[in-house]
Design a protein around this motif. Structure first.
Motif, short mmCIF file in Angstrom:
data_model
loop_
_atom_site.label_atom_id
_atom_site.label_comp_id
_atom_site.label_asym_id
_atom_site.label_seq_id
_atom_site.Cartn_x
_atom_site.Cartn_y
_atom_site.Cartn_z
N LEU A 21 41.90 49.21 20.37
CA LEU A 21 41.55 47.67 20.66
C LEU A 21 42.51 46.99 21.86
CD1 LEU A 21 40.30 44.75 20.11
CD2 LEU A 21 42.28 44.59 18.32
N MET A 22 43.73 47.62 21.92
CA MET A 22 44.60 47.23 22.98
C MET A 22 44.29 47.80 24.21
SD MET A 22 46.95 44.91 21.81
CE MET A 22 45.39 44.38 20.70
N GLN A 23 43.74 48.92 24.22
CA GLN A 23 43.07 49.64 25.32
C GLN A 23 41.93 48.94 25.87
OE1 GLN A 23 41.71 53.55 25.25
NE2 GLN A 23 42.72 53.95 27.02
N ILE A 24 41.22 48.66 25.10
CA ILE A 24 39.80 47.76 25.37
C ILE A 24 40.17 46.39 25.96
CG2 ILE A 24 37.89 46.69 24.31
CD1 ILE A 24 37.67 48.95 22.22
N LEU A 25 40.90 45.68 25.40
CA LEU A 25 41.43 44.63 25.82
C LEU A 25 42.12 44.68 27.34
CD1 LEU A 25 42.46 42.63 22.58
CD2 LEU A 25 40.36 42.42 23.84
N SER A 26 43.04 45.73 27.39
CA SER A 26 43.60 45.95 28.55
C SER A 26 42.67 46.08 29.94
CB SER A 26 44.57 46.89 28.43
OG SER A 26 45.60 46.90 27.54
N THR A 27 41.66 46.42 29.61
CA THR A 27 40.53 46.63 30.79
C THR A 27 40.32 45.40 31.46
OG1 THR A 27 38.47 46.39 29.47
CG2 THR A 27 39.45 48.60 29.66
N SER A 28 40.50 44.18 30.72
CA SER A 28 40.10 43.04 31.21
C SER A 28 41.33 42.62 32.35
CB SER A 28 40.45 41.67 30.24
OG SER A 28 41.73 41.47 29.65
N LEU A 29 42.23 43.09 32.44
CA LEU A 29 43.56 42.94 33.19
C LEU A 29 42.94 43.66 34.67
CD1 LEU A 29 46.48 43.37 31.13
CD2 LEU A 29 45.00 41.16 31.46
N ARG A 30 42.07 44.52 34.71
CA ARG A 30 41.70 45.16 35.88
C ARG A 30 40.57 44.40 36.54
NH1 ARG A 30 45.29 48.90 37.54
NH2 ARG A 30 46.02 50.03 35.77
N ALA A 31 40.35 43.27 36.16
CA ALA A 31 39.42 42.38 36.75
C ALA A 31 39.87 41.75 38.12
CB ALA A 31 38.87 41.05 35.64
N PRO A 32 38.89 41.56 38.92
CA PRO A 32 39.42 40.77 40.14
C PRO A 32 40.31 39.51 39.56
CG PRO A 32 37.32 41.54 40.58
CD PRO A 32 37.61 41.69 39.01
N ASP A 33 41.38 39.15 40.47
CA ASP A 33 42.14 37.97 40.00
C ASP A 33 43.10 37.65 41.07
OD1 ASP A 33 43.83 36.23 38.72
OD2 ASP A 33 45.20 37.88 38.02
N HIS A 34 42.14 36.74 41.92
CA HIS A 34 42.60 36.25 43.28
C HIS A 34 43.88 35.31 42.84
CE1 HIS A 34 41.89 33.45 46.94
NE2 HIS A 34 42.91 34.36 47.25
N GLY A 35 44.88 35.55 43.57
CA GLY A 35 46.25 35.05 43.39
C GLY A 35 47.12 35.32 42.07
N ARG A 36 46.45 36.29 41.33
CA ARG A 36 47.48 36.75 40.30
C ARG A 36 47.61 35.52 39.47
NH1 ARG A 36 51.63 41.34 42.57
NH2 ARG A 36 49.96 42.79 43.49
N MET A 37 46.50 34.83 39.10
CA MET A 37 46.70 33.68 38.17
C MET A 37 46.62 34.16 36.68
SD MET A 37 46.80 31.22 40.45
CE MET A 37 46.16 29.82 38.90
N ARG A 38 46.23 35.38 36.32
CA ARG A 38 46.26 35.87 34.92
C ARG A 38 45.57 34.80 34.03
NH1 ARG A 38 47.70 39.62 38.22
NH2 ARG A 38 49.42 40.57 37.95
#
Length: 199
Positions: free
Chosen positions: A30-47
């Protein structure tokens, strides 16, 4: 001609489904699956991503909260529809609540922050499929209910983008007919383009 690309095959075979049974992903998977979200484009590193998972015995309490929010949002909603939602959320193996930590005063436009959340959610849906699970993104006006959001732990500024219903696909693999990409693609050659889908 390009050879077979397993990753491409996975992406092209994904389809949403509500035919979901146990098990849902858990632990490191599950953590690996959710971690894929952090690879999405993120202008300004807003997280902007925030995820809340609901499983097991907590599903019934979550379903009650959701139905109460639906009642507040639409007091005239029919009891049958409310009960259908209650049963659905109480029985689906896992719900992932998609939270958005948005900053309207930041240099990065809010629209781009929302798109980062959406891109992250799509990564999660693709990762679920790649890991052998199924999912479907659903939403409703009730998700904006302030009491509902507060009960889930979201601040006044944080929003909900929807819910991923997650589990193992029941029965045969899901297939979904998609339109021809040519209807949605055009080559620009100096003049305004026209899309087949718009005709």
């Amino acid at each position: 001609m390009p050879g077979k690309n397993k990753a491409m095959e996975v992406l092209l075979s994904r389809a949403s489904t509500d035919r979901l049974i146990a098990p849902a992903p858990k632990g490191a998977v599950l953590m690996q699956i959710l971690s894929t979200s952090l690879r999405a484009p993120d202008h300004g590193r807003m997280r902007p991503w925030r995820f809340v998972t609901v499983t097991g015995k907590h599903r019934a309490a979550f379903a009650d909260l959701l139905v109460a929010a639906m009642r507040r949002t639409d007091p005239d909603m029919k009891s049958a529809k409310l009960e259908k939602k209650r049963v659905r959320y109480a029985e689906v193996p896992m719900t992932i609540i998609l939270g958005m930590d948005l900053h309207p005063d930041a240099k990065i436009p809010v629209d781009e922050q929302v798109m980062a959340v959406a891109a992250g959610a799509m990564n999660v849906l693709n990762a679920l499929h790649a890991a052998g699970f199924g999912g479907m993104w659903v939403s409703g006006a009730f998700q904006n209910d302030e009491t509902f959001r507060k009960m889930l732990g979201f601040t006044r500024e944080q929003k909900i983008a929807g819910f991923l219903q997650v589990g193992t696909v029941e029965g045969r693999a899901v297939t979904s007919n998609r339109p021809d990409i040519d209807l949605y693609h055009a080559r620009w050659k100096g003049d305004p383009v026209a899309f087949g889908a718009d005709k």
